[in-house]
Design an enzyme around this catalytic site. Structure first.
Site, PDB file in Angstrom:
ATOM      1  N   LYS A 203       0.819  -1.224   0.000  1.00 22.48           N
ATOM      2  CA  LYS A 203       0.000   0.000   0.000  1.00 22.48           C
ATOM      3  C   LYS A 203       0.847   1.267   0.000  1.00 22.48           C
ATOM      4  O   LYS A 203       2.020   1.254   0.385  1.00 22.48           O
ATOM      5  CB  LYS A 203      -0.984  -0.026   1.167  1.00 22.48           C
ATOM      6  CG  LYS A 203      -2.090  -1.045   0.872  1.00 22.48           C
ATOM      7  CD  LYS A 203      -3.285  -0.926   1.743  1.00 22.48           C
ATOM      8  CE  LYS A 203      -4.360  -1.899   1.233  1.00 22.48           C
ATOM      9  NZ  LYS A 203      -5.445  -2.083   2.171  1.00 22.48           N
ATOM     10  N   ARG A 237      -3.584  -9.974   5.122  1.00 20.35           N
ATOM     11  CA  ARG A 237      -3.929 -10.129   3.698  1.00 20.35           C
ATOM     12  C   ARG A 237      -2.724  -9.664   2.885  1.00 20.35           C
ATOM     13  O   ARG A 237      -2.423  -8.476   2.871  1.00 20.35           O
ATOM     14  CB  ARG A 237      -5.167  -9.292   3.394  1.00 20.35           C
ATOM     15  CG  ARG A 237      -5.658  -9.368   1.953  1.00 20.35           C
ATOM     16  CD  ARG A 237      -6.881  -8.481   1.758  1.00 20.35           C
ATOM     17  NE  ARG A 237      -7.371  -8.539   0.382  1.00 20.35           N
ATOM     18  CZ  ARG A 237      -6.882  -7.794  -0.606  1.00 20.35           C
ATOM     19  NH1 ARG A 237      -5.905  -6.941  -0.381  1.00 20.35           N
ATOM     20  NH2 ARG A 237      -7.385  -7.906  -1.823  1.00 20.35           N
TER      21      ARG A 237
HETATM   22  N1  HH2 Z   1      -7.335  -3.890   0.534  1.00 22.97           N
HETATM   23  C1  HH2 Z   1      -7.563  -3.982  -0.795  1.00 22.97           C
HETATM   24  C2  HH2 Z   1      -8.585  -4.800  -1.257  1.00 22.97           C
HETATM   25  N2  HH2 Z   1      -9.354  -5.528  -0.405  1.00 22.97           N
HETATM   26  N3  HH2 Z   1      -9.877  -6.195   1.805  1.00 22.97           N
HETATM   27  C3  HH2 Z   1      -9.659  -6.106   3.124  1.00 22.97           C
HETATM   28  N4  HH2 Z   1     -10.392  -6.840   3.983  1.00 22.97           N
HETATM   29  N5  HH2 Z   1      -8.685  -5.305   3.641  1.00 22.97           N
HETATM   30  C4  HH2 Z   1      -7.893  -4.538   2.833  1.00 22.97           C
HETATM   31  O1  HH2 Z   1      -7.039  -3.795   3.376  1.00 22.97           O
HETATM   32  C5  HH2 Z   1      -8.093  -4.604   1.414  1.00 22.97           C
HETATM   33  C6  HH2 Z   1      -9.120  -5.449   0.927  1.00 22.97           C
HETATM   34  C7  HH2 Z   1      -6.696  -3.185  -1.745  1.00 22.97           C
HETATM   35  O2  HH2 Z   1      -7.227  -2.868  -2.950  1.00 22.97           O
HETATM   36  P1  HH2 Z   1      -6.947  -3.486  -4.424  1.00 22.97           P
HETATM   37  O3  HH2 Z   1      -6.860  -2.336  -5.340  1.00 22.97           O
HETATM   38  O4  HH2 Z   1      -8.009  -4.463  -4.755  1.00 22.97           O
HETATM   39  O5  HH2 Z   1      -5.532  -4.138  -4.415  1.00 22.97           O
HETATM   40  P2  HH2 Z   1      -5.014  -5.538  -3.903  1.00 22.97           P
HETATM   41  O6  HH2 Z   1      -6.177  -6.476  -3.975  1.00 22.97           O
HETATM   42  O7  HH2 Z   1      -3.914  -5.900  -4.855  1.00 22.97           O
HETATM   43  O8  HH2 Z   1      -4.518  -5.342  -2.499  1.00 22.97           O
END
Ligand code: HH2
Length: 261
Positions: A203, A237
């Site tokens: 992030k 995650r």
């Molecule tokens: N961060 C992302 C997506 N889903 N779910 C939870 N529970 N917590 C998080 O911090 C979280 C999440 C980040 O967004 P995205 O753009 O989808 O990127 P990536 O899936 O590669 O982390």
């Protein structure tokens, strides 16, 4: 929890796993590396991301969920859409990971109709605009109150506490300062008595602190997740499961070491 993005535009690995076969192979590698849960997502929620229509999201995630569930994997569906939740749960997913914490109309009902687990995440605003001007008087108290409210909404809808996980939503409508305060005081969220999930992998807060580009944030991610584990996080995650597993092996060995032996 290993991240399996089936999206052309995810902030960290967008495009690479664009086709189902590649996503399945990637997921199986994460499993081999020690993932307990595979979090499959077909819509990026990065700041400024554009929403994906229902049928396109299903087209992306369904073959991946079916294949992984068939092999006995524990699959989580990362979606905001109740219709996608239903399709994914029918296809064998056993957890719903919703950055909206089931606030979309119909989401509580979709999960209540199953016996799936749920991750309830805090987000201020919408992904389209959430990073424009995040604002809190007391970020920890507000995130905690929000999550407590969503736990109550789940219980009222017939989704009992044993099925719930909570997540402060690092980077979702939060400045660097907000993220750091939440991380430092994650134990206050753990006081709600539910497992806490931390998602910090790759992030932008890691980039702000280290000056590193997205693909160079593995070490800082591991450090951030260990800081979360030290404050009571029970799930992390991550994109790089192998690195996190190694870090946790050391962490757990130290924590479990008996004095005087
Ligand atoms: N961060 C992302 C997506 N889903 N779910 C939870 N529970 N917590 C998080 O911090 C979280 C999440 C980040 O967004 P995205 O753009 O989808 O990127 P990536 O899936 O590669 O982390």
């Amino acid at each position: 929890m290993g991240i399996v993005n089936v999206t052309p535009d995810s902030f960290s690995d967008g495009g690479r796993l664009g086709d189902a076969q590649a996503a399945i192979q990637h997921a199986l590698k994460l499993l081999e590396d020690g993932a307990d849960i595979l979090d499959v997502g077909g819509e990026s929620t990065r700041p400024g991301a554009v929403a994906v229509p229902f049928d396109e999201e299903v087209r992306r995630v369904l073959p991946v969920i079916e294949a992984l569930a068939r092999q006995g994997c524990v699959v989580s569906i990362d979606t905001r859409k109740p219709e996608v939740m239903r399709v994914a749960l029918d296809a064998g997913a056993v957890m719903v990971n919703d950055v909206m914490a089931l606030r979309t109309p119909g989401a509580l009902e979709a999960v209540a109709a199953s016996d799936a687990a749920v991750c309830l995440m805090h987000m201020q605003g919408e992904p389209e605009s959430m990073q424009q001007s995040p604002c809190y008087a007391d970020v920890v108290a507000e995130v905690k109150r929000f999550l407590q409210g969503r736990v109550g909404a789940c219980e009222a809808a017939g989704i009992n506490r044993e099925r719930l996980v909570i997540d402060p939503g690092f980077g979702f409508g939060k400045t660097l300062q907000h993220n750091l305060v939440l991380l430092k005081h994650l134990d206050r969220l753990a006081e709600l008595g539910l497992p806490v999930l931390a998602g910090l992998s790759r992030k932008s807060m890691l980039g702000m602190l280290t000056g590193r580009a997205v693909e160079e944030r593995e070490f800082s991610g591991v450090a951030a997740h260990l800081a979360a584990v030290a404050r009571g996080a029970r799930l992390v995650r991550v994109h790089n499961v192998a690195a996190m597993r190694d870090a946790l092996a050391i962490w757990n060995a130290v924590e479990e070491q008996q004095d005087g032996t």
